[in-house]
Write an enzyme that holds these catalytic residues in place. Structure first.
Site, PDB file in Angstrom:
ATOM      1  N   HIS A 189      40.039  -2.648  11.803  1.00 44.23           N
ATOM      2  CA  HIS A 189      38.354  -3.665  11.800  1.00 44.23           C
ATOM      3  C   HIS A 189      38.724  -5.445  11.522  1.00 44.23           C
ATOM      4  O   HIS A 189      38.531  -5.749  11.826  1.00 44.23           O
ATOM      5  CB  HIS A 189      37.759  -2.691  10.928  1.00 44.23           C
ATOM      6  CG  HIS A 189      37.411  -2.071  11.411  1.00 44.23           C
ATOM      7  ND1 HIS A 189      35.929  -1.181  11.264  1.00 44.23           N
ATOM      8  CD2 HIS A 189      37.832  -0.096  12.003  1.00 44.23           C
ATOM      9  CE1 HIS A 189      35.853  -0.128  11.567  1.00 44.23           C
ATOM     10  NE2 HIS A 189      37.391   0.335  11.913  1.00 44.23           N
ATOM     11  N   HIS A 196       3.107   4.315  13.009  1.00 42.27           N
ATOM     12  CA  HIS A 196       3.309   4.638  11.141  1.00 42.27           C
ATOM     13  C   HIS A 196       4.114   6.386  10.891  1.00 42.27           C
ATOM     14  O   HIS A 196       3.637   7.755  11.407  1.00 42.27           O
ATOM     15  CB  HIS A 196       2.456   4.843   9.770  1.00 42.27           C
ATOM     16  CG  HIS A 196       1.872   4.895   9.150  1.00 42.27           C
ATOM     17  ND1 HIS A 196       1.916   4.269   7.976  1.00 42.27           N
ATOM     18  CD2 HIS A 196       2.154   6.247   8.055  1.00 42.27           C
ATOM     19  CE1 HIS A 196       1.998   4.824   7.097  1.00 42.27           C
ATOM     20  NE2 HIS A 196       2.507   5.851   6.975  1.00 42.27           N
ATOM     21  N   HIS A 214       6.898   8.539   9.219  1.00 41.98           N
ATOM     22  CA  HIS A 214       7.124   8.873   7.794  1.00 41.98           C
ATOM     23  C   HIS A 214       9.214   9.122   7.606  1.00 41.98           C
ATOM     24  O   HIS A 214       9.313   9.474   9.339  1.00 41.98           O
ATOM     25  CB  HIS A 214       6.575  10.046   7.222  1.00 41.98           C
ATOM     26  CG  HIS A 214       5.595   8.899   5.834  1.00 41.98           C
ATOM     27  ND1 HIS A 214       5.664   9.330   4.658  1.00 41.98           N
ATOM     28  CD2 HIS A 214       4.556   8.636   6.209  1.00 41.98           C
ATOM     29  CE1 HIS A 214       4.815   8.183   4.175  1.00 41.98           C
ATOM     30  NE2 HIS A 214       4.002   8.177   5.239  1.00 41.98           N
ATOM     31  N   ARG A 241       0.953  -1.281   0.156  1.00 43.94           N
ATOM     32  CA  ARG A 241       0.014  -0.100  -0.102  1.00 43.94           C
ATOM     33  C   ARG A 241       0.441   1.172  -0.076  1.00 43.94           C
ATOM     34  O   ARG A 241       1.197   1.744  -0.951  1.00 43.94           O
ATOM     35  CB  ARG A 241      -1.342   0.242   1.314  1.00 43.94           C
ATOM     36  CG  ARG A 241      -2.357   0.971   1.105  1.00 43.94           C
ATOM     37  CD  ARG A 241      -2.011   3.097   1.521  1.00 43.94           C
ATOM     38  NE  ARG A 241      -1.354   2.394   2.692  1.00 43.94           N
ATOM     39  CZ  ARG A 241      -1.250   3.301   3.488  1.00 43.94           C
ATOM     40  NH1 ARG A 241      -1.091   4.651   2.524  1.00 43.94           N
ATOM     41  NH2 ARG A 241      -0.575   3.892   4.807  1.00 43.94           N
ATOM     42  N   ARG A 286      -9.377  -0.657  11.673  1.00 47.22           N
ATOM     43  CA  ARG A 286      -8.445  -0.061  12.769  1.00 47.22           C
ATOM     44  C   ARG A 286      -8.641   2.037  12.237  1.00 47.22           C
ATOM     45  O   ARG A 286      -9.504   1.509  11.054  1.00 47.22           O
ATOM     46  CB  ARG A 286      -7.208  -0.257  12.300  1.00 47.22           C
ATOM     47  CG  ARG A 286      -6.164   0.691  12.440  1.00 47.22           C
ATOM     48  CD  ARG A 286      -4.337   0.069  11.815  1.00 47.22           C
ATOM     49  NE  ARG A 286      -4.549   1.344  10.327  1.00 47.22           N
ATOM     50  CZ  ARG A 286      -3.768   0.458   9.827  1.00 47.22           C
ATOM     51  NH1 ARG A 286      -3.093  -0.318   9.092  1.00 47.22           N
ATOM     52  NH2 ARG A 286      -3.897   1.846   8.647  1.00 47.22           N
ATOM     53  N   HIS A 338      -7.354  -0.592   2.995  1.00 50.20           N
ATOM     54  CA  HIS A 338      -6.802   0.529   3.177  1.00 50.20           C
ATOM     55  C   HIS A 338      -8.644   1.367   2.746  1.00 50.20           C
ATOM     56  O   HIS A 338      -8.399   0.508   1.833  1.00 50.20           O
ATOM     57  CB  HIS A 338      -5.609   1.578   2.383  1.00 50.20           C
ATOM     58  CG  HIS A 338      -5.039   2.098   3.687  1.00 50.20           C
ATOM     59  ND1 HIS A 338      -4.869   3.366   2.928  1.00 50.20           N
ATOM     60  CD2 HIS A 338      -4.474   2.149   5.248  1.00 50.20           C
ATOM     61  CE1 HIS A 338      -3.865   4.624   3.625  1.00 50.20           C
ATOM     62  NE2 HIS A 338      -4.328   4.240   5.192  1.00 50.20           N
TER      63      HIS A 338
HETATM   64  N1  COA Z   1     -11.500  10.487   4.077  1.00 50.22           N
HETATM   65  C1  COA Z   1     -12.541  10.947   3.767  1.00 50.22           C
HETATM   66  N2  COA Z   1     -12.175  12.027   2.117  1.00 50.22           N
HETATM   67  C2  COA Z   1     -11.644  12.163   2.128  1.00 50.22           C
HETATM   68  C3  COA Z   1     -10.014  11.715   2.805  1.00 50.22           C
HETATM   69  C4  COA Z   1     -10.777  10.818   3.840  1.00 50.22           C
HETATM   70  N3  COA Z   1      -9.573  10.366   4.753  1.00 50.22           N
HETATM   71  N4  COA Z   1      -9.041  12.201   2.714  1.00 50.22           N
HETATM   72  C5  COA Z   1      -9.427  12.646   1.467  1.00 50.22           C
HETATM   73  N5  COA Z   1     -10.382  13.032   0.948  1.00 50.22           N
HETATM   74  C6  COA Z   1     -10.900  13.591  -0.069  1.00 50.22           C
HETATM   75  C7  COA Z   1     -11.088  15.114  -0.457  1.00 50.22           C
HETATM   76  O1  COA Z   1     -11.256  15.034   0.314  1.00 50.22           O
HETATM   77  C8  COA Z   1     -10.961  15.123  -1.381  1.00 50.22           C
HETATM   78  O2  COA Z   1     -12.839  15.125  -1.958  1.00 50.22           O
HETATM   79  P1  COA Z   1     -13.302  16.079  -2.394  1.00 50.22           P
HETATM   80  O3  COA Z   1     -13.652  15.229  -3.839  1.00 50.22           O
HETATM   81  O4  COA Z   1     -15.195  16.362  -2.052  1.00 50.22           O
HETATM   82  O5  COA Z   1     -12.926  17.273  -3.136  1.00 50.22           O
HETATM   83  C9  COA Z   1     -11.118  13.197  -2.417  1.00 50.22           C
HETATM   84  O6  COA Z   1     -11.478  12.976  -1.047  1.00 50.22           O
HETATM   85  C10 COA Z   1      -9.885  12.844  -3.078  1.00 50.22           C
HETATM   86  O7  COA Z   1      -9.597  13.610  -3.990  1.00 50.22           O
HETATM   87  P2  COA Z   1      -9.242  13.339  -5.361  1.00 50.22           P
HETATM   88  O8  COA Z   1      -8.421  11.897  -5.019  1.00 50.22           O
HETATM   89  O9  COA Z   1      -8.734  14.643  -6.441  1.00 50.22           O
HETATM   90  O10 COA Z   1     -10.310  12.116  -4.898  1.00 50.22           O
HETATM   91  P3  COA Z   1     -10.903  11.509  -6.480  1.00 50.22           P
HETATM   92  O11 COA Z   1     -12.351  10.942  -5.927  1.00 50.22           O
HETATM   93  O12 COA Z   1     -10.831  11.175  -8.267  1.00 50.22           O
HETATM   94  O13 COA Z   1     -10.820   9.803  -5.967  1.00 50.22           O
HETATM   95  C11 COA Z   1      -9.042   8.293  -4.754  1.00 50.22           C
HETATM   96  C12 COA Z   1     -10.502   8.903  -4.837  1.00 50.22           C
HETATM   97  C13 COA Z   1      -9.214   7.706  -3.103  1.00 50.22           C
HETATM   98  C14 COA Z   1      -9.649   6.773  -5.973  1.00 50.22           C
HETATM   99  C15 COA Z   1      -7.099   8.463  -4.837  1.00 50.22           C
HETATM  100  O14 COA Z   1      -7.412  10.018  -4.758  1.00 50.22           O
HETATM  101  C16 COA Z   1      -6.919   7.437  -5.180  1.00 50.22           C
HETATM  102  O15 COA Z   1      -6.448   6.566  -6.272  1.00 50.22           O
HETATM  103  N6  COA Z   1      -5.476   7.127  -4.628  1.00 50.22           N
HETATM  104  C17 COA Z   1      -4.632   6.624  -4.134  1.00 50.22           C
HETATM  105  C18 COA Z   1      -4.456   6.226  -3.124  1.00 50.22           C
HETATM  106  C19 COA Z   1      -4.383   7.323  -1.747  1.00 50.22           C
HETATM  107  O16 COA Z   1      -4.903   8.672  -2.019  1.00 50.22           O
HETATM  108  N7  COA Z   1      -4.294   7.578  -0.733  1.00 50.22           N
HETATM  109  C20 COA Z   1      -3.640   7.988   0.108  1.00 50.22           C
HETATM  110  C21 COA Z   1      -3.292   7.444   1.724  1.00 50.22           C
HETATM  111  S1  COA Z   1      -2.737   8.350   2.737  1.00 50.22           S
HETATM  112 ZN    ZN Z   2       2.028   6.619   5.034  1.00 48.68          ZN
END
Ligand code: COA
Ligand code: ZN
Length: 372
Positions: free
Chosen positions: A292, A198, A200, A13, A137, A77
């Site tokens: 060494h 976690h 970084h 992930r 979690r 996740h």
């Molecule tokens: N819980 C709920 N909403 C969250 C969030 C969370 N933890 N973190 C971010 N968001 C929201 C943001 O505010 C944004 O909302 P908006 O669409 O109202 O502006 C949206 O989620 C994220 O934006 P974006 O990534 O552009 O939206 P998307 O719908 O096109 O894609 C994913 C969402 C998750 C499918 C895409 O970002 C993705 O494939 N991400 C990879 C995984 C990732 O980002 N992981 C981070 C782990 S720390």
């Molecule tokens: Zn991380």
């Protein structure tokens, strides 16, 4: 009584969030199998909603779990969004990990929510996920930049909604070991919850902070093989595995698996480790200077904190102008050449006059030229 500490490996992930890294479905499955064989307690297998191939890989990993080929707990996740939770729940994973950024900067500029709204979202999403019967979690993203009193409210809310674990995320890698311990010391009184950490590695502290978290009460520490992850990554599995063994006498990973895991992930990620990388780097048990090597010949513990054989790694010496007579004699004897002290001194003089690293063939050549 020291508490139990396990490792959650997130190569599949967090590791795939490394710029430039993408794993195929079969690569994901192979990495998961090796992690499970290495006795890793938990594997964060991916965020299934992100793409169909990640979803499919987790589905196959769960099939292997059902057939006993994989034993680690498998985690999916999810954002605090019902569609993400539904997708994770449909895979019947062992645990759903819901993350939400809780620092003011994340609330103000990312999700545009107030603290009160955030608590509601956390409560609702954790309750929704818990209602599936799958353990949950909650990850407090950017916890290290969050007011400690609000962090406590977040943890209590997540636990009340059904989470049995909360992950404290140092999302920007800004902690030190002291600050890490401060956070855990200020949340350890909250009941019915165990903590993940976690960390970084933005300022190179992820390893030290992971150990500090383990020493201050976290029972699961997140790692990735080769320290992969967003930007410069997180706590590396290899060094963390030996740190836990060395400082806390805990075997959370089979040490013999570290080198094969590192090599497999190098191959599939395309990110190769430098020779001076701790534990599994090519130089980790290669000794150079005469003093060494002389010490090592008498007792390897003079310059090795662990016997490399415990990691399935062979120690090595290099021969160049930094070498001394003990090193040269040992090297020649390992090549089946038993020369007298005068010859060894003569060879050493030549070696010291050349700014090169001597291969075995080079050594044979100067040994025979000395004999003439
Ligand atoms: N819980 C709920 N909403 C969250 C969030 C969370 N933890 N973190 C971010 N968001 C929201 C943001 O505010 C944004 O909302 P908006 O669409 O109202 O502006 C949206 O989620 C994220 O934006 P974006 O990534 O552009 O939206 P998307 O719908 O096109 O894609 C994913 C969402 C998750 C499918 C895409 O970002 C993705 O494939 N991400 C990879 C995984 C990732 O980002 N992981 C981070 C782990 S720390
Ligand atoms: Zn991380």
């Amino acid at each position: 009584m020291p508490h139990k500490v396990g490792i959650l490996d997130s190569t599949l992930r967090e590791g795939e969030q490394t710029p430039g890294v993408l794993f195929s479905k079969n690569q994901r499955i192979e990495i998961a199998k090796l992690l499970s064989n290495a006795h890793i307690a938990m594997i964060e297998a991916g965020h299934p909603l992100v793409s169909a191939d990640i979803y499919e890989a987790i589905r196959e990993i769960m099939e292997m779990k059902a057939s006993g080929t994989i034993n680690s707990e498998i985690i999916a996740h999810s954002r605090a969004v019902n569609s993400d939770i539904d997708s994770a729940a449909s895979l019947n994973v062992d645990r759903i990990a819901i993350f939400y950024g809780i620092s003011d900067i994340h609330l103000d500029y990312k999700t545009h929510k107030s603290r009160t709204e955030a608590l509601d979202i956390i409560y609702d999403s954790v309750s929704y996920a818990s209602s599936t019967g799958i353990p949950v979690r909650f990850t407090a993203e950017d916890a290290s930049r969050t007011d400690i009193n609000f962090l406590r409210d977040v943890i209590k809310t997540a636990v009340e909604a059904g989470a049995d674990r909360v992950s404290i995320a140092d999302t920007l890698g800004i902690l030190t070991p002291e600050k890490t311990a401060y956070i855990f010391n200020n949340i350890s009184d909250i009941k019915n919850v165990e903590y993940d950490f976690h960390g970084h590695n933005d300022m190179g502290m992820a390893l030290a902070n992971g150990l500090a978290a383990a020493e201050s009460g976290a029972t699961i520490i997140h790692t990735t093989v080769n320290g992969l992850g967003e930007r410069v990554g997180i706590t590396p599995l290899q060094a963390f595995g030996v740190l836990l063994n060395y400082h806390m006498n805990i075997d959370a990973v089979n040490l013999m698996s570290l080198k094969p895991l590192s090599e497999l992930v190098e191959k599939y990620s395309g990110i190769t480790m430098p020779p001076n990388y701790p534990v599994t780097g090519a130089n980790a048990f290669t000794h150079k200077s005469g003093v060494h090597v002389g010490g090592i010949i008498n007792n390897a513990r003079t310059y090795e904190f662990i016997d490399p054989a415990r990691l399935g790694i062979q120690r090595a010496f290099t021969i160049d102008k930094y070498s001394g007579k003990h090193a040269l004699r040992e090297k020649l004897e390992s090549m089946g050449m038993h020369l007298d002290e005068n010859k060894i001194s003569g060879m050493l003089e030549k070696i010291k006059n050349n700014n090169i690293v001597y291969s075995e063939d080079d050594l044979k050549a100067i040994a025979s030229s000395d004999n003439q």
